[in-house]
Design an enzyme around this catalytic site. Structure first.
Site, PDB file in Angstrom:
ATOM      1  N   GLU A  97       0.806  -1.218   0.000  1.00 52.16           N
ATOM      2  CA  GLU A  97       0.000   0.000   0.000  1.00 52.16           C
ATOM      3  C   GLU A  97       0.843   1.274   0.000  1.00 52.16           C
ATOM      4  OE1 GLU A  97      -4.072  -1.526   2.048  1.00 52.16           O
ATOM      5  OE2 GLU A  97      -2.497  -0.967   3.426  1.00 52.16           O
ATOM      6  N   CYS A 110       3.207   8.597   1.624  1.00 55.19           N
ATOM      7  CA  CYS A 110       3.729   7.601   2.558  1.00 55.19           C
ATOM      8  C   CYS A 110       3.912   6.302   1.768  1.00 55.19           C
ATOM      9  CB  CYS A 110       2.694   7.454   3.676  1.00 55.19           C
ATOM     10  SG  CYS A 110       3.112   6.200   4.881  1.00 55.19           S
ATOM     11  N   CYS A 117       6.176  -7.192   7.018  1.00 55.11           N
ATOM     12  CA  CYS A 117       7.284  -6.734   7.859  1.00 55.11           C
ATOM     13  C   CYS A 117       7.635  -7.845   8.840  1.00 55.11           C
ATOM     14  CB  CYS A 117       6.881  -5.476   8.629  1.00 55.11           C
ATOM     15  SG  CYS A 117       8.236  -4.721   9.560  1.00 55.11           S
ATOM     16  N   CYS A 121       6.219  -5.658  15.644  1.00 60.50           N
ATOM     17  CA  CYS A 121       5.777  -4.707  16.665  1.00 60.50           C
ATOM     18  C   CYS A 121       4.321  -5.032  17.005  1.00 60.50           C
ATOM     19  CB  CYS A 121       5.903  -3.271  16.162  1.00 60.50           C
ATOM     20  SG  CYS A 121       7.621  -2.847  15.740  1.00 60.50           S
ATOM     21  N   CYS A 124       1.105  -3.009  15.525  1.00 61.40           N
ATOM     22  CA  CYS A 124       1.105  -2.621  14.100  1.00 61.40           C
ATOM     23  C   CYS A 124       0.421  -3.680  13.243  1.00 61.40           C
ATOM     24  CB  CYS A 124       2.538  -2.409  13.630  1.00 61.40           C
ATOM     25  SG  CYS A 124       2.654  -1.953  11.882  1.00 61.40           S
ATOM     26  N   CYS A 367      -1.617   5.457  10.167  1.00 59.31           N
ATOM     27  CA  CYS A 367      -0.386   4.792  10.602  1.00 59.31           C
ATOM     28  C   CYS A 367      -0.692   3.439  11.208  1.00 59.31           C
ATOM     29  CB  CYS A 367       0.311   5.588  11.703  1.00 59.31           C
ATOM     30  SG  CYS A 367       0.688   7.243  11.266  1.00 59.31           S
TER      31      CYS A 367
HETATM   32  N1  SAH Z   1       8.915   0.199  10.106  1.00 58.36           N
HETATM   33  C1  SAH Z   1       9.109   1.598  10.210  1.00 58.36           C
HETATM   34  C2  SAH Z   1       8.140   2.430   9.380  1.00 58.36           C
HETATM   35  C3  SAH Z   1       6.680   2.047   9.328  1.00 58.36           C
HETATM   36  S1  SAH Z   1       5.495   2.524  10.485  1.00 58.36           S
HETATM   37  C4  SAH Z   1       9.040   2.014  11.650  1.00 58.36           C
HETATM   38  O1  SAH Z   1       8.788   1.190  12.502  1.00 58.36           O
HETATM   39  O2  SAH Z   1       9.317   3.177  11.949  1.00 58.36           O
HETATM   40  C5  SAH Z   1       5.267   4.215  10.626  1.00 58.36           C
HETATM   41  C6  SAH Z   1       4.897   4.602  12.066  1.00 58.36           C
HETATM   42  O3  SAH Z   1       3.560   4.165  12.431  1.00 58.36           O
HETATM   43  C7  SAH Z   1       5.829   3.946  13.068  1.00 58.36           C
HETATM   44  O4  SAH Z   1       6.214   4.854  14.050  1.00 58.36           O
HETATM   45  C8  SAH Z   1       4.954   2.876  13.653  1.00 58.36           C
HETATM   46  O5  SAH Z   1       5.425   2.449  14.889  1.00 58.36           O
HETATM   47  C9  SAH Z   1       3.614   3.569  13.704  1.00 58.36           C
HETATM   48  N2  SAH Z   1       2.499   2.652  13.912  1.00 58.36           N
HETATM   49  C10 SAH Z   1       2.480   1.323  13.683  1.00 58.36           C
HETATM   50  N3  SAH Z   1       1.276   0.806  14.006  1.00 58.36           N
HETATM   51  C11 SAH Z   1       0.521   1.829  14.450  1.00 58.36           C
HETATM   52  C12 SAH Z   1      -0.830   1.921  14.888  1.00 58.36           C
HETATM   53  N4  SAH Z   1      -1.630   0.868  14.911  1.00 58.36           N
HETATM   54  N5  SAH Z   1      -1.284   3.133  15.257  1.00 58.36           N
HETATM   55  C13 SAH Z   1      -0.487   4.225  15.173  1.00 58.36           C
HETATM   56  N6  SAH Z   1       0.786   4.194  14.753  1.00 58.36           N
HETATM   57  C14 SAH Z   1       1.301   3.011  14.393  1.00 58.36           C
END
Ligand code: SAH
Length: 393
Positions: A97, A110, A117, A121, A124, A367
């Site tokens: 996406e 973005c 991935c 985390c 996410c 995000c």
């Molecule tokens: N892998 C990279 C970039 C992708 S995520 C990273 O971890 O930085 C972009 C941002 O969105 C990151 O800060 C991530 O932690 C955040 N993010 C992930 N899941 C989220 C969620 N469910 N709600 C809000 N932010 C989230």
């Protein structure tokens, strides 16, 4: 196929030195590479036939050995706030996406760096699908190229006064609400994937984004966001000078180990050292620390004070991200009063902090909500047991 076939080189994957070498192989002069880039990136051309200032026989040779091929669009969704999300095809069974977020003074694209991935985390949505594969340089650059072209097409439709903007299946128009800058002015690597785990393909993509003959974006308008692959941050400092964002999400190792499992390998102190090194090497202004606000998990005033102690006196900004829920998650978003209190605790201690406005959540484009459809996936996840990161050098 978006990765090109074996006989055609996708020029979207070649930074200027590689394109120059490619052109030389075809028997042409180096300045032809700059002319080609001008057509591809400034004029959005994809067919060699229209590149009329190139010699005809060179165009013919290009057509037999090269192509300008962006990822294929599977579907488009427009949010009521003006955000647009594209689902793009990686191949027959995989998709990823890309999201465009218009604001009054900027248009942020973005982009994704991987299909899925491996970092796992816990908050996410992308992590849920596991890791499938790295995107190629051409697929990364192709996202920006495609978005510019799609937005240009949309603007042209508006100019000739036809249907204002293509509406998606639910009838949402892309211009309702939100901002009105509908050109790409900023690019953030905050879509699917961990960009530093795909270093090999991301670094050349950054070069094309910054190149005067490429997208010509200033280094401050390109942001790479990482969950904290420390050795790759050091390597990145040798390769580029784009803005760095780091997904911190917790003020102490015990909690960060749970939320961002890579922390077990590279704890906070090590990560922060790498960040300050990056700024020193690149003469950067500050690192942005992303901090997702999870109700009752990492959002207490005491945790804000702990975060302030970590960052105070350093060139750091904190971006608080209200958690965006997705199916199956047990986390909840912190109430807005709690988020504001957290920000104020930081500000009172001299740490710059902002709250990220949630955009595109009605189309799951916010995000952490990106989860391109993946069929027949090979799941590789870094759960609590399977540690040992398979990152690409
Ligand atoms: N892998 C990279 C970039 C992708 S995520 C990273 O971890 O930085 C972009 C941002 O969105 C990151 O800060 C991530 O932690 C955040 N993010 C992930 N899941 C989220 C969620 N469910 N709600 C809000 N932010 C989230």
């Amino acid at each position: 196929m978006t990765t090109g076939d074996a006989t055609h080189t996708n020029l979207l994957g070649l930074p200027r030195p590689e394109l120059t070498a490619f052109v030389a192989q075809l028997g042409s002069k180096p300045f032809r590479a700059r002319q080609l880039m001008n057509w591809i990136y400034k004029r959005g051309a994809s067919s060699f036939a229209e590149m009329t200032d190139l010699a005809k026989d060179f165009r013919v040779r290009l057509a037999t050995s090269a192509e300008v091929r962006p990822p294929e669009i599977v579907s488009v969704q427009n949010s009521a706030d003006g955000t647009t999300k594209w689902l793009l095809r990686a191949d027959a069974s995989q998709a990823f996406e890309m999201v465009f977020i218009p604001e009054a003074d900027r248009g942020t694209l973005c982009i994704s760096s991987q299909v899925g991935c491996a970092l796992d985390c816990s908050f996410c949505a992308t992590a849920q699908q596991g890791f499938n594969r790295n995107l190629t340089t051409a697929e990364i650059v192709g996202q920006v190229w495609l978005a510019c072209r799609e937005l240009e097409r949309e603007a042209a439709t508006r100019r000739i006064g036809a249907a204002p903007v293509p509406a998606d299946v639910d009838g949402n128009s892309a211009t309702e609400g939100g901002g009105n800058e509908r050109h790409v002015t900023n690019v953030v690597f905050m879509g699917m994937g961990e960009p530093l785990a795909n270093f090999r393909n991301v670094v050349p993509a950054l070069a094309i984004l910054l190149d005067d003959f490429g997208f010509d974006l200033s280094r401050r308008r390109v942001t790479l966001s990482t969950s904290g692959l420390v050795p790759q941050i050091y390597k990145l400092a040798e390769e580029t000078n784009v803005a760095l964002a780091v997904s911190l999400h917790a003020p102490d190792d015990a909690l960060r180990n749970e939320l961002v499992p890579i922390n077990r390998k590279h704890p906070i102190a090590e990560l922060l050292q790498a960040c300050w090194h990056y700024l020193d090497e690149q003469n950067g202004r500050s690192v942005t620390f992303e901090y997702v606000m999870l109700d009752g998990v990492n959002d207490s005033p005491a945790q804000a004070r702990a975060l302030a102690r970590l960052l105070k006196g350093h060139p750091a900004k904190v971006n608080l991200i209200p958690f965006n829920p997705f199916p199956g998650t047990h986390f909840r978003r912190s109430p807005s009063a709690v988020i504001q209190r957290f920000r104020d605790e930081l500000l009172q201690r001299g740490v710059l902090a902002t709250i990220r406005r949630t955009r595109g959540d009605d189309i799951d484009a916010a995000c952490g909500q990106l989860a391109g459809r993946v069929i027949d996936r090979t799941t590789v996840r870094l759960g609590s047991k399977t540690f040992g990161v398979a990152v690409q050098p």
